[in-house]
Motif scaffolding. Structure first.
Motif, short mmCIF file in Angstrom:
data_model
loop_
_atom_site.label_atom_id
_atom_site.label_comp_id
_atom_site.label_asym_id
_atom_site.label_seq_id
_atom_site.Cartn_x
_atom_site.Cartn_y
_atom_site.Cartn_z
N SER A 128 109.89 -30.68 -42.76
CA SER A 128 109.11 -31.91 -42.88
C SER A 128 109.87 -33.15 -42.40
CB SER A 128 108.60 -32.11 -44.30
OG SER A 128 109.66 -32.13 -45.21
N GLN A 136 112.58 -39.21 -39.48
CA GLN A 136 111.41 -39.39 -40.33
C GLN A 136 111.76 -38.73 -41.65
OE1 GLN A 136 107.82 -37.48 -39.01
NE2 GLN A 136 106.55 -38.67 -40.40
N ARG A 137 111.62 -39.46 -42.72
CA ARG A 137 112.09 -39.01 -44.03
C ARG A 137 111.21 -37.92 -44.63
NH1 ARG A 137 112.47 -43.73 -47.77
NH2 ARG A 137 113.59 -42.22 -49.02
N SER A 186 112.83 -52.41 -43.21
CA SER A 186 111.89 -52.72 -44.29
C SER A 186 112.42 -53.78 -45.24
CB SER A 186 111.54 -51.47 -45.08
OG SER A 186 110.98 -50.51 -44.24
N ASP A 238 109.46 -39.56 -47.87
CA ASP A 238 108.46 -40.58 -47.56
C ASP A 238 108.13 -40.48 -46.07
OD1 ASP A 238 106.85 -42.76 -47.11
OD2 ASP A 238 108.24 -44.23 -47.94
N GLN A 239 107.14 -39.67 -45.75
CA GLN A 239 106.79 -39.41 -44.35
C GLN A 239 106.31 -40.66 -43.61
OE1 GLN A 239 106.43 -35.92 -42.64
NE2 GLN A 239 108.26 -36.04 -43.90
N SER A 240 106.05 -41.74 -44.33
CA SER A 240 105.59 -42.97 -43.68
C SER A 240 106.76 -43.91 -43.35
CB SER A 240 104.59 -43.71 -44.57
OG SER A 240 105.25 -44.21 -45.73
N SER A 241 107.98 -43.39 -43.44
CA SER A 241 109.13 -44.24 -43.11
C SER A 241 110.21 -43.48 -42.37
CB SER A 241 109.71 -44.88 -44.39
OG SER A 241 110.32 -43.91 -45.20
N TYR A 242 111.04 -44.25 -41.71
CA TYR A 242 112.19 -43.73 -40.98
C TYR A 242 113.47 -44.20 -41.66
CZ TYR A 242 109.29 -42.73 -36.85
OH TYR A 242 108.36 -42.23 -35.99
N ALA A 278 109.65 -48.90 -41.67
CA ALA A 278 108.30 -48.32 -41.76
C ALA A 278 108.02 -47.50 -40.50
CB ALA A 278 107.26 -49.43 -41.91
N MET A 279 107.05 -46.60 -40.59
CA MET A 279 106.70 -45.71 -39.48
C MET A 279 106.51 -46.47 -38.17
SD MET A 279 106.24 -42.68 -38.39
CE MET A 279 106.20 -41.70 -39.86
N GLY A 280 105.83 -47.60 -38.17
CA GLY A 280 105.62 -48.36 -36.93
C GLY A 280 106.74 -49.34 -36.64
#
Length: 141
Positions: free
Chosen positions: A71, A87-88, A24, A91-95, A49-51
């Protein structure tokens, strides 16, 4: 692979898992954590980021571990046991990516690494994440 400096190749120790990741913000977000699992694992991580992860091979070889609230999902190679990313929870939308798995990168490349207070996690306290300290590497030579 693109020439973007934030795009890095990586793998587990045995090479069964190979991936490409877009960080990121490069290595601006490196950190460690004081939670029980991160403390025992000892990895330095950078954010994606997730993707942001593309598996070149071995995604099917990854296995996961969850604890506490369940989680956060921690991924590691089922053959060599190396933690590659997670997966954090905050912030579930990031690794968070294990920098030691990135080609040509070592956690000892960073003179200072912020250590975040995972014992008093923001999702438990409702307070902003606190920096608990700084991990320093001072080469002997």
């Amino acid at each position: 692979m693109t020439s973007d400096a934030n795009v890095r190749a990586g793998q587990c120790h045995c090479g069964a898992v190979r991936f490409e990741v877009t960080l990121s913000d490069g290595f601006e977000s490196i950190r460690r954590c004081t939670c029980s699992y991160c403390r025992m694992r000892g990895a330095v991580v950078a954010m994606a980021a997730m993707g942001g992860i593309r598996f070149l091979r071995g995604e099917d070889v990854l296995t996961t571990y969850r604890f506490h609230t369940g989680s956060a999902q921690h991924f590691f190679c089922s053959r060599c046991g190396i933690y590659t990313h997670h997966q954090r929870r905050s912030d579930q939308s990031s690794y968070a990516i294990n920098v030691a798995c990135l080609d040509g990168v070592s956690p000892f490349d960073f003179a200072e690494v912020p250590v975040m207070d995972g014992v008093n996690h923001t999702n438990d306290t409702g307070k902003p994440t606190r920096q608990a300290g700084t991990l320093r590497f001072i080469p002997a030579d």
